[in-house]
Design an enzyme around this catalytic site. Structure first.
Site, PDB file in Angstrom:
ATOM      1  N   LYS A 326       0.942  -1.294  -0.036  1.00  0.00           N
ATOM      2  CA  LYS A 326      -0.174   0.071   0.062  1.00  0.00           C
ATOM      3  C   LYS A 326       0.721   1.326   0.045  1.00  0.00           C
ATOM      4  CE  LYS A 326      -3.989   0.515   0.058  1.00  0.00           C
ATOM      5  NZ  LYS A 326      -4.897   0.232   1.243  1.00  0.00           N
ATOM      6  N   GLU A 333      -6.605  13.028   1.010  1.00  0.00           N
ATOM      7  CA  GLU A 333      -7.425  12.388   1.972  1.00  0.00           C
ATOM      8  C   GLU A 333      -7.821  13.396   3.009  1.00  0.00           C
ATOM      9  OE1 GLU A 333      -7.718   7.741   2.234  1.00  0.00           O
ATOM     10  OE2 GLU A 333      -5.713   8.261   1.672  1.00  0.00           O
TER      11      GLU A 333
END
Ligand code: ARG
Length: 506
Positions: A326, A333
């Site tokens: 990841k 965000e």
């Protein structure tokens, strides 16, 4: 010309101090609150002790205090007091000697605060009374004369405006950095082709430079709103005193000039009681965060394995503690998530001010935390985006490949048929049939042979392939506001001038 005459510029240049110093503030806050728990209340509030027969309840003292959050306005409070003392002296209300000791007392208090040596006290409620009583402790009776012809009501209203003016100026520099970064990004990618979307479905090809310039337009309007708010808030409440003005022979022009205000507030009741400028700032912040959240959302989508349009540098991302592969776009965000508090702060202030009778009410003390939170949020988000956006890696090949699928030149084919004499609705129908054929046979329009295309309309000739290419499609839209590389480059030239005209020079 320095803006504050002999006063130093109130805001520190560069980094917004609260962000840099936020850890310190936490520990200082804890220290102040613990003083409140342990200290006796017997000597509290000597500033109004005469009228009272018992000291303030200890819980009430902490409950009504604002020093833990309003101490961040200490520079503005000191600047206001310096100007007020100078004005009182020039108006013959206090002596030159008193004025001098007030000035030097305030100077050393400011130094103590900056060195982290000042003893803030909850018993003294707010930044204003903390500084005033420290002044009296330091210089004696002259300190007690500072508050002549002034109230905390006009004092706090002045402080917030000065603070917010500085915040507007610092935010304006961050806006400029961000907008200049976008102009460079747009220039670099004036020829880069990507799919444009409506309903998040492939619509028509656009240039990435054009897309970036859409972001620029949104944020330039936000900067313009900020400049507008700054212009309106730059009016001085000082002199309104508690609510009705003062009987001392004050000269508001002198304080106005010293503090760099454009005008003085015309009505004393309004001056001490309205906070519409703070609402405006929170509204501007909410609108700007809404814009930033849209950009953030695009970056998050585009960084996914499904789009792969952009790559954010590792320093703006984090990994996962469980999934080794990841790389998460945390910064966009988080900016997207910050819209929640920006909207909340705006609603908090609107609700706070609603139905308040004139003039000052203690309710107004609740203006600061939402306002300061909006200031910090705006500064942080602008800074993050100004640092991050110029550093994004743009995957041109992925963008181009995406623009090639999804029949993004279908409208160009319809327009071509219109130029050959068909009515637009008929052309729309013809191209719709060609797209259906393409979907069934997994062919883009530009992959179909001339015979196949002519099967849909006999008006189609060899020259159709000029309009079916992505380059042909974008280049054809060369009017002002269009996506053609040439139009984007012309827009960038105009944008530079527009940015220079909007930026607030501080
Ligand atoms: N801490 C107060 C505020 O933030 C200052 C003004 C207080 N005035 C008063 N009359 N209690 O609003």
């Amino acid at each position: 010309m320095p803006r504050y005459d002999n006063f130093q510029l109130i805001a520190r240049r560069g980094v917004w101090p609260e962000i840099a110093a936020s850890r310190d503030f936490d520990s200082v806050d804890r220290q102040i609150m613990s003083q409140s728990d342990s200290s006796s209340t017997s000597d509290t509030n000597t500033l109004w002790g005469g009228r009272f027969s018992e000291s303030t309840d200890q819980f009430v003292q902490a409950f009504t205090a604002s020093v833990t959050f309003d101490k961040r306005m200490y520079r503005q409070d000191i600047a206001g007091s310096r100007a007020h003392a100078t004005m009182l002296m020039k108006s013959g209300v206090i002596t030159e000697q008193d004025c001098e000791s007030i000035q030097s007392g305030l100077n050393s208090i400011e130094k103590e605060i900056e060195a982290g040596q000042f003893q803030w006290s909850v018993a003294l409620e707010d930044v204003h009374m903390n500084i005033e009583s420290a002044l009296t402790a330091k210089i004696g009776d002259a300190g007690k004369r500072l508050h002549t012809g002034r109230s905390r009501n006009d004092q706090v209203a002045t402080d917030i405006r000065l603070y917010l003016r500085d915040a507007c100026d610092v935010a304006s520099s961050e806006f400029r950095r961000l907008l200049e970064g976008l102009l460079i990004l747009a220039e670099t990618h004036s020829n880069t082709i990507m799919p444009g979307f409506t309903h998040l479905q492939t619509a028509q090809p656009v240039t990435f430079g054009h897309h970036v310039m859409a972001w620029f337009e949104m944020l330039l309007r936000d900067l313009d709103r900020l400049a507008d708010t700054r212009r309106r808030l730059n009016s001085m409440p000082l002199g309104a005193a508690a609510l009705a003005g003062t009987s001392y022979p004050i000269q508001r022009e002198i304080t106005r000039e010293l503090l760099g205000f454009d005008t003085v507030c015309e009505n004393s009741l309004d001056a001490v009681s309205d906070r519409d400028f703070a609402i405006e700032f929170c509204s501007n912040t909410a609108i700007c965060l809404m814009h930033l959240s849209r950009i953030a959302e695009e970056l998050v989508l585009w960084m996914s394995a499904q789009f792969r349009f952009v790559e954010l540098p590792d320093r703006f991302c984090t990994g996962s503690s469980i999934m080794p592969q990841k790389k998460n776009p945390d910064v966009p965000e988080l900016v997207r998530g910050k819209t929640g508090r920006a909207n909340g702060n705006l609603i908090a202030l609107l609700t706070l001010m609603k139905s308040q009778p004139l003039a000052y009410n203690k309710d107004n003390q609740e203006d600061k935390e939402p306002l300061f939170d909006s200031v910090d949020t705006l500064m942080g988000c602008l800074r993050a985006f100004a640092d991050m956006l110029p550093a994004i890696e743009v995957r041109k090949e992925e963008m181009l490949a995406a623009a090639k699928s999804g029949f993004s030149t279908a409208t160009d084919l319809a327009d071509y048929l219109v130029r050959k004499g068909l009515a637009f609705r008929d052309a729309h129908e013809v191209v719709g049939a060609a797209v259906a054929y393409g979907l069934a046979n997994e062919l883009d329009l530009s992959d179909m042979s001339l015979e196949v295309l002519q099967g849909f309309s006999s008006d189609i000739d060899e020259d159709v392939f000029d309009v079916l290419t992505l380059e042909g499609s974008v280049t054809a839209r060369s009017h002002i506001g269009g996506t053609a590389p040439e139009a984007v480059r012309a827009a960038i030239v105009r944008a530079k001038g527009r940015l220079a005209a909007t930026y607030i020079p501080s």
